[in-house]
Motif scaffolding. Structure first.
Motif, short mmCIF file in Angstrom:
data_model
loop_
_atom_site.label_atom_id
_atom_site.label_comp_id
_atom_site.label_asym_id
_atom_site.label_seq_id
_atom_site.Cartn_x
_atom_site.Cartn_y
_atom_site.Cartn_z
N ARG A 1 -10.32 1.42 -13.82
CA ARG A 1 -11.21 0.88 -14.85
C ARG A 1 -12.57 0.43 -14.31
NH1 ARG A 1 -7.55 -2.14 -19.30
NH2 ARG A 1 -5.80 -0.75 -19.15
N GLY A 2 -13.27 1.33 -13.67
CA GLY A 2 -14.61 1.03 -13.22
C GLY A 2 -14.68 0.32 -11.87
N PHE A 3 -13.54 0.15 -11.22
CA PHE A 3 -13.50 -0.47 -9.91
C PHE A 3 -12.91 0.52 -8.92
CE2 PHE A 3 -13.75 -4.06 -12.68
CZ PHE A 3 -14.48 -4.99 -11.99
N PHE A 4 -13.27 0.37 -7.68
CA PHE A 4 -12.70 1.20 -6.62
C PHE A 4 -11.99 0.31 -5.62
CE2 PHE A 4 -16.06 3.99 -8.14
CZ PHE A 4 -15.39 5.20 -8.20
N LEU A 5 -10.86 0.77 -5.13
CA LEU A 5 -10.15 0.08 -4.07
C LEU A 5 -10.64 0.63 -2.75
CD1 LEU A 5 -6.56 0.24 -5.57
CD2 LEU A 5 -8.11 -1.70 -5.58
N LEU B 1 -1.91 0.28 -8.94
CA LEU B 1 -3.36 0.40 -9.00
C LEU B 1 -3.75 1.57 -8.13
CD1 LEU B 1 -4.28 -3.36 -8.54
CD2 LEU B 1 -4.13 -2.07 -10.67
N ASP B 2 -4.33 2.59 -8.75
CA ASP B 2 -4.74 3.78 -8.02
C ASP B 2 -6.14 3.58 -7.46
OD1 ASP B 2 -4.59 6.34 -7.01
OD2 ASP B 2 -3.86 7.20 -8.88
N TYR B 3 -6.63 4.59 -6.77
CA TYR B 3 -7.92 4.50 -6.09
C TYR B 3 -9.04 4.03 -7.02
CZ TYR B 3 -12.13 5.88 -3.61
OH TYR B 3 -13.35 5.88 -3.03
N ALA C 1 0.85 -1.18 0.00
CA ALA C 1 0.00 0.00 0.00
C ALA C 1 0.89 1.23 0.00
CB ALA C 1 -0.90 0.00 1.23
N ILE C 2 0.61 2.16 -0.91
CA ILE C 2 1.42 3.38 -1.02
C ILE C 2 0.50 4.59 -1.13
CG2 ILE C 2 3.37 2.20 -2.09
CD1 ILE C 2 2.41 3.28 -4.78
N ARG C 3 1.09 5.75 -1.01
CA ARG C 3 0.34 7.00 -1.18
C ARG C 3 0.19 7.30 -2.66
NH1 ARG C 3 3.77 9.30 3.49
NH2 ARG C 3 2.44 8.73 5.24
N SER C 4 -1.03 7.58 -3.05
CA SER C 4 -1.32 7.88 -4.44
C SER C 4 -0.77 9.25 -4.80
CB SER C 4 -2.83 7.84 -4.65
OG SER C 4 -3.13 8.09 -5.99
N GLN C 5 -0.42 9.43 -6.07
CA GLN C 5 0.07 10.72 -6.53
C GLN C 5 -1.08 11.52 -7.10
OE1 GLN C 5 3.17 10.09 -9.32
NE2 GLN C 5 4.44 8.96 -7.89
N ILE D 1 -2.14 0.83 -4.64
CA ILE D 1 -1.48 -0.45 -4.40
C ILE D 1 -0.40 -0.66 -5.46
CG2 ILE D 1 -1.80 -2.95 -4.35
CD1 ILE D 1 -4.62 -2.48 -3.41
N HIS D 2 0.76 -1.09 -5.02
CA HIS D 2 1.86 -1.44 -5.91
C HIS D 2 1.94 -2.96 -5.94
CE1 HIS D 2 6.21 -1.89 -6.94
NE2 HIS D 2 5.81 -1.03 -7.84
N LEU D 3 1.80 -3.56 -7.13
CA LEU D 3 1.87 -5.01 -7.28
C LEU D 3 3.18 -5.41 -7.94
CD1 LEU D 3 -1.70 -5.82 -8.67
CD2 LEU D 3 -0.88 -6.16 -6.36
#
Length: 96
Positions: free
Chosen positions: A79-83, A74-76, A19-23, A37-39
């Protein structure tokens, strides 16, 4: 376990998730909470059958390093999904 086909699975331990801070622009919590999220997935070191590894390593994709490691962010909203973050775990929810 992540199911790839009827007979092929990837063990969750083979996929590193951080888990990381989004830019970028954000609200009050920008740069304060982990919102992306960084995978990381190492293709050559994985338990995938060789034919799957070979096909993945032949793909010309900027997310696959020269060492054969898949790196993606993977940002917040993806493609139509939310984390959604629940304590230390993230879940992916379809946007309504």
């Amino acid at each position: 376990m992540l199911q790839i086909s009827n007979t092929v699975f990837i063990d969750d331990r083979e996929i590193e998730i951080s888990a990381i801070r989004s830019q970028g622009a954000g609200g009050q919590n920008v740069n304060k909470v982990a919102s992306a999220i960084h995978l990381r997935f190492d293709i050559p070191a994985s338990s995938l059958p060789d034919r799957y590894k070979e096909r993945l390593l032949q793909i010309n994709d900027q997310r696959i390093t020269s060492e054969g490691v898949i790196l993606t962010l993977l940002d917040y909203q993806v493609r139509g999904f939310f984390l959604r973050r629940d304590s230390d775990e993230f879940t992916c929810k379809k946007a309504s």
